[in-house]
Design a protein around this motif. Structure first.
Motif, PDB file in Angstrom:
ATOM      1  N   LEU A 136       0.698  -1.069  -0.338  1.00 15.93           N
ATOM      2  CA  LEU A 136       0.084  -0.027  -0.219  1.00 15.93           C
ATOM      3  C   LEU A 136       1.070   1.111   0.005  1.00 15.93           C
ATOM      4  CD1 LEU A 136      -2.571  -0.838   2.359  1.00 15.93           C
ATOM      5  CD2 LEU A 136      -2.809  -0.910   0.506  1.00 15.93           C
ATOM      6  N   ARG A 137       0.505   2.808  -0.511  1.00 12.68           N
ATOM      7  CA  ARG A 137       1.235   3.697  -0.392  1.00 12.68           C
ATOM      8  C   ARG A 137       0.362   4.725  -0.581  1.00 12.68           C
ATOM      9  NH1 ARG A 137       1.689   7.487  -4.868  1.00 12.68           N
ATOM     10  NH2 ARG A 137       0.537   6.433  -5.873  1.00 12.68           N
ATOM     11  N   LEU A 138       0.504   5.127   0.778  1.00 10.58           N
ATOM     12  CA  LEU A 138       0.061   6.276   1.444  1.00 10.58           C
ATOM     13  C   LEU A 138      -0.514   7.557  -0.030  1.00 10.58           C
ATOM     14  CD1 LEU A 138      -1.030   7.360   4.160  1.00 10.58           C
ATOM     15  CD2 LEU A 138       0.823   8.896   4.349  1.00 10.58           C
ATOM     16  N   ASP A 139      -1.712   7.294  -0.442  1.00 11.26           N
ATOM     17  CA  ASP A 139      -1.544   8.994  -1.374  1.00 11.26           C
ATOM     18  C   ASP A 139      -1.626   9.676  -0.649  1.00 11.26           C
ATOM     19  OD1 ASP A 139      -2.988   9.045  -4.441  1.00 11.26           O
ATOM     20  OD2 ASP A 139      -4.103  10.238  -2.445  1.00 11.26           O
ATOM     21  N   HIS A 140      -2.505  10.587   0.449  1.00 11.89           N
ATOM     22  CA  HIS A 140      -3.144  11.525   1.216  1.00 11.89           C
ATOM     23  C   HIS A 140      -3.584  10.805   3.107  1.00 11.89           C
ATOM     24  CE1 HIS A 140      -6.773  11.768  -1.201  1.00 11.89           C
ATOM     25  NE2 HIS A 140      -6.969  12.644   0.293  1.00 11.89           N
ATOM     26  N   GLU A 141      -4.080  11.616   3.806  1.00 10.39           N
ATOM     27  CA  GLU A 141      -4.419  12.378   4.617  1.00 10.39           C
ATOM     28  C   GLU A 141      -5.801  12.792   5.009  1.00 10.39           C
ATOM     29  OE1 GLU A 141      -1.342  11.527   7.733  1.00 10.39           O
ATOM     30  OE2 GLU A 141      -1.308   9.934   7.693  1.00 10.39           O
ATOM     31  N   VAL A 142      -6.312  12.896   5.254  1.00 10.99           N
ATOM     32  CA  VAL A 142      -6.825  14.203   6.633  1.00 10.99           C
ATOM     33  C   VAL A 142      -7.236  13.879   7.378  1.00 10.99           C
ATOM     34  CG1 VAL A 142     -10.203  14.806   6.598  1.00 10.99           C
ATOM     35  CG2 VAL A 142      -8.852  13.495   3.814  1.00 10.99           C
ATOM     36  N   VAL A 143      -7.040  15.259   8.051  1.00 16.05           N
ATOM     37  CA  VAL A 143      -7.202  15.538   9.708  1.00 16.05           C
ATOM     38  C   VAL A 143      -8.330  15.603  10.463  1.00 16.05           C
ATOM     39  CG1 VAL A 143      -5.553  16.397  11.686  1.00 16.05           C
ATOM     40  CG2 VAL A 143      -4.635  16.144   8.922  1.00 16.05           C
ATOM     41  N   LEU A 144      -9.359  14.677  11.315  1.00 15.92           N
ATOM     42  CA  LEU A 144     -10.357  15.594  11.664  1.00 15.92           C
ATOM     43  C   LEU A 144      -9.658  15.842  13.077  1.00 15.92           C
ATOM     44  CD1 LEU A 144     -11.150  13.208   9.591  1.00 15.92           C
ATOM     45  CD2 LEU A 144     -13.244  12.383  11.386  1.00 15.92           C
ATOM     46  N   PRO A 145     -10.721  16.701  13.777  1.00 13.03           N
ATOM     47  CA  PRO A 145     -10.655  17.605  14.891  1.00 13.03           C
ATOM     48  C   PRO A 145      -9.763  16.923  16.358  1.00 13.03           C
ATOM     49  CG  PRO A 145     -12.404  18.236  14.299  1.00 13.03           C
ATOM     50  CD  PRO A 145     -12.552  16.735  13.312  1.00 13.03           C
ATOM     51  N   PHE A 146      -9.040  17.061  17.327  1.00 15.87           N
ATOM     52  CA  PHE A 146      -8.329  16.810  17.867  1.00 15.87           C
ATOM     53  C   PHE A 146      -9.189  15.897  18.995  1.00 15.87           C
ATOM     54  CE2 PHE A 146      -6.434  16.732  22.420  1.00 15.87           C
ATOM     55  CZ  PHE A 146      -5.166  15.976  21.869  1.00 15.87           C
ATOM     56  N   GLY A 147      -8.711  14.870  18.925  1.00 15.91           N
ATOM     57  CA  GLY A 147      -9.589  13.985  19.915  1.00 15.91           C
ATOM     58  C   GLY A 147     -10.820  13.002  19.981  1.00 15.91           C
ATOM     59  N   THR A 148     -11.304  12.921  19.130  1.00 17.97           N
ATOM     60  CA  THR A 148     -12.645  12.254  18.081  1.00 17.97           C
ATOM     61  C   THR A 148     -12.793  11.452  18.262  1.00 17.97           C
ATOM     62  OG1 THR A 148     -11.444  13.283  15.969  1.00 17.97           O
ATOM     63  CG2 THR A 148     -13.357  14.837  16.876  1.00 17.97           C
ATOM     64  N   GLY A 149     -11.629  10.952  17.655  1.00 19.45           N
ATOM     65  CA  GLY A 149     -11.376   9.090  17.124  1.00 19.45           C
ATOM     66  C   GLY A 149     -12.228   8.801  16.620  1.00 19.45           C
ATOM     67  N   PRO A 150     -11.757   9.030  15.004  1.00 12.69           N
ATOM     68  CA  PRO A 150     -12.893   8.311  14.226  1.00 12.69           C
ATOM     69  C   PRO A 150     -12.329   6.875  14.010  1.00 12.69           C
ATOM     70  CG  PRO A 150     -10.419   9.226  13.380  1.00 12.69           C
ATOM     71  CD  PRO A 150     -11.061   9.976  14.773  1.00 12.69           C
ATOM     72  N   ARG A 151     -13.500   5.949  14.307  1.00  8.52           N
ATOM     73  CA  ARG A 151     -13.194   4.390  14.329  1.00  8.52           C
ATOM     74  C   ARG A 151     -14.259   3.782  13.137  1.00  8.52           C
ATOM     75  NH1 ARG A 151     -14.549   0.489  18.500  1.00  8.52           N
ATOM     76  NH2 ARG A 151     -16.078  -1.240  18.356  1.00  8.52           N
ATOM     77  N   HIS A 152     -14.825   3.960  12.653  1.00 13.03           N
ATOM     78  CA  HIS A 152     -15.756   3.455  11.590  1.00 13.03           C
ATOM     79  C   HIS A 152     -16.117   4.223  10.611  1.00 13.03           C
ATOM     80  CE1 HIS A 152     -15.990  -0.806  13.409  1.00 13.03           C
ATOM     81  NE2 HIS A 152     -14.967  -0.612  13.642  1.00 13.03           N
ATOM     82  N   MET A 153     -16.377   3.720   9.356  1.00  8.52           N
ATOM     83  CA  MET A 153     -16.558   4.443   8.094  1.00  8.52           C
ATOM     84  C   MET A 153     -17.867   3.602   7.578  1.00  8.52           C
ATOM     85  SD  MET A 153     -13.310   5.095   6.385  1.00  8.52           S
ATOM     86  CE  MET A 153     -12.422   3.274   6.987  1.00  8.52           C
ATOM     87  N   VAL A 154     -18.896   4.060   6.664  1.00  4.84           N
ATOM     88  CA  VAL A 154     -19.589   3.831   5.763  1.00  4.84           C
ATOM     89  C   VAL A 154     -19.692   4.345   4.859  1.00  4.84           C
ATOM     90  CG1 VAL A 154     -21.362   5.422   5.885  1.00  4.84           C
ATOM     91  CG2 VAL A 154     -22.194   2.867   5.499  1.00  4.84           C
ATOM     92  N   LEU A 155     -19.377   4.455   3.121  1.00  5.53           N
ATOM     93  CA  LEU A 155     -19.808   4.487   1.765  1.00  5.53           C
ATOM     94  C   LEU A 155     -20.880   4.867   1.411  1.00  5.53           C
ATOM     95  CD1 LEU A 155     -17.873   5.250  -0.766  1.00  5.53           C
ATOM     96  CD2 LEU A 155     -18.167   3.000  -0.947  1.00  5.53           C
ATOM     97  N   HIS A 156     -21.306   5.829   1.211  1.00  6.32           N
ATOM     98  CA  HIS A 156     -23.102   6.273   1.497  1.00  6.32           C
ATOM     99  C   HIS A 156     -23.272   6.001  -1.108  1.00  6.32           C
ATOM    100  CE1 HIS A 156     -26.191   9.530   0.223  1.00  6.32           C
ATOM    101  NE2 HIS A 156     -26.985   8.167   1.559  1.00  6.32           N
ATOM    102  N   PRO A 157     -24.532   5.720  -1.210  1.00  3.39           N
ATOM    103  CA  PRO A 157     -24.071   5.337  -2.846  1.00  3.39           C
ATOM    104  C   PRO A 157     -23.975   6.916  -3.264  1.00  3.39           C
ATOM    105  CG  PRO A 157     -25.964   4.637  -1.900  1.00  3.39           C
ATOM    106  CD  PRO A 157     -25.212   5.620  -0.573  1.00  3.39           C
ATOM    107  N   SER A 158     -24.261   7.652  -2.469  1.00  2.00           N
ATOM    108  CA  SER A 158     -23.371   9.340  -3.636  1.00  2.00           C
ATOM    109  C   SER A 158     -21.832   9.359  -3.847  1.00  2.00           C
ATOM    110  CB  SER A 158     -23.545  10.670  -2.374  1.00  2.00           C
ATOM    111  OG  SER A 158     -23.297  10.297  -1.719  1.00  2.00           O
ATOM    112  N   GLY A 159     -21.186   8.427  -3.129  1.00  4.47           N
ATOM    113  CA  GLY A 159     -19.566   8.007  -3.753  1.00  4.47           C
ATOM    114  C   GLY A 159     -18.758   9.258  -1.911  1.00  4.47           C
ATOM    115  N   HIS A 160     -19.742   9.904  -1.327  1.00  4.43           N
ATOM    116  CA  HIS A 160     -19.201  10.804  -0.083  1.00  4.43           C
ATOM    117  C   HIS A 160     -18.526   9.485   1.222  1.00  4.43           C
ATOM    118  CE1 HIS A 160     -21.682  14.183  -1.352  1.00  4.43           C
ATOM    119  NE2 HIS A 160     -20.984  14.451  -0.905  1.00  4.43           N
TER     120      HIS A 160
END
Length: 404
Positions: A241-265
């Motif tokens: 895997l090659r790192l492409d880029h990163e998205v930083v969330l606010p400090f201390g939020t703790g991103p856990r799980h994700m779901v891909l929406h039909p819109s692509g978001h």
């Protein structure tokens, strides 16, 4: 309808013995609205906390969390499996795995040491050749520019910045002298000079904790790092895997799980701050943070978010909150780029570790109450109602639909 259950065994303080079998109604029903029953173990395994299905083969992959390995199991009957090859090493407290759409690899995420691991799958689905991806670094660990007042990466004001601005203003005013002191911005106005500075925005105790992965429509992969508040975007190569880029969330939020929406978001639930953030990809392919809302208008101290899932049409999202033991319903607005909280209901279990939408039914796994329940979803509002059916099931942590 038949489901496989991941769970914790005695090595992690649980009561399960391996991968369990759950049936809703008749085993060949196409919905989960019937009476629930736990029918025993499909195969013995040590704390198979997360399960993932191969896209074309009747093979299930389990993260054996205590052992730090990923194992493959081949289905041999209606409710039976046998191991396929030897487990492969992943990392400490491996807690999530997802199989590539082409079935050629899987991505494992390790909560204990932050590892993201690519595992090769051969034509028979047998795992081998784990390759570690580049480790994460904490984007919030660097010094804050005292004159910016804003953490540019996330657009928020970090803790301690008011005190830093005040100190900088006082120093500049002293250096400028009486003649030019009035030109220095009054960042220290209203602050007591002797007041102790707030806690720094960085925490030396922060550690990387990878937690989940999603394959994106363009072939790239998104992973969460709960410890460093990151969503990392990867490009797969032939063997790594090659790192492409990163998205930083606010400090201390703790991103856990994700779901891909039909819109692509991409919608991301945060374990610590109990929010749902929305990410979108620009024309250049770079993902960015579009916004976020509290999962519920009612907050309870000590809650920790768990799973995030969506309705089949993508109109609603469902986030589980452990502690208050509730399910938050959010409505997706616009073209998928906005969400708003709708309702908060009782999950019907203690410690809702995982949940799954099947047509008009929400199945919820109660890790600490040793049970699975089904809730009927109101088609008009999208909100789950009261418990329809309940069955005992030992320490469930994951509900996976069985291949028909």
């Amino acid at each position: 309808m038949r489901f496989w259950l991941g769970g914790y065994t005695a090595d992690m303080g649980g009561n399960a013995d391996g991968i369990g079998t759950l049936v809703a109604g008749a085993a060949d029903d196409g919905s989960a609205g019937g009476a629930l029953s736990f029918t025993g173990d499909a195969v013995t395994a040590a704390s198979p906390s997360w399960l993932a299905q191969h896209p074309t083969l009747d093979i299930v992959y389990a993260t054996l969390e205590a052992a730090g390995t990923v194992a493959a199991y081949r289905r041999t009957g209606e409710s039976s499996f046998v191991p396929l090859g030897a487990p492969v090493e992943a990392g400490a407290a491996v807690c999530h795995a997802v199989v590539a759409p082409d079935g050629g690899s899987l991505i494992a995420s390790c909560w204990g040491d932050g590892r993201v691991v690519r595992v090769v799958l051969d034509a028979a689905g047998r795992p081998s050749a784990p390759v570690l991806a580049a480790p994460a670094t904490d984007p919030h660990s660097g010094p804050v520019d005292p004159f910016s007042g804003v953490d540019a990466a996330v657009g928020i004001r970090p803790a301690g910045v008011d005190a830093e601005l005040a100190a900088a203003a006082r120093s500049l005013r002293a250096a400028a002298g009486d003649e030019f002191a009035h030109l220095v911005p009054g960042y220290d106005e209203g602050l007591d000079e002797e007041e102790p500075a707030e806690e720094e925005a960085t925490d030396p105790g922060r550690v990387s904790r990878a937690h989940a992965a999603v394959f994106l429509p363009d072939g790239r992969i998104a992973t969460t790092d709960l410890g460093f508040d990151l969503v990392r975007i990867w490009r797969p190569t032939t063997s790594a895997l090659r790192l492409d880029h990163e998205v930083v969330l606010p400090f201390g939020t703790g991103p856990r799980h994700m779901v891909l929406h039909p819109s692509g978001h991409l919608h991301v639930v945060t374990e610590y701050s109990l929010e749902v953030f929305t990410l979108g990809a620009g024309r250049d392919g770079r993902w960015s943070l579009l916004g976020g809302v509290a999962a519920s208008g009612i907050s309870v101290d000590g809650d920790a978010a768990a799973e995030l899932t969506r309705s089949p049409d993508g109109e609603y999202l469902y986030a589980a909150l452990r502690g208050s033991n509730t399910i938050a319903t959010l409505r997706v607005r616009g073209a998928g780029e906005r969400t708003e909280p709708v309702a908060l209901v009782d999950a019907g279990v203690n410690w809702p570790r995982h949940h799954l939408v099947v047509r008009d039914t929400l199945l919820v796994a109660g890790q600490l109450s040793d049970e699975i329940v089904s809730l009927t979803i109101d088609p008009r509002t999208g909100v789950p109602g009261r418990v329809r059916s309940r069955t005992a099931a030992p320490s469930p942590t994951r509900i996976l639909p069985a291949r028909a």
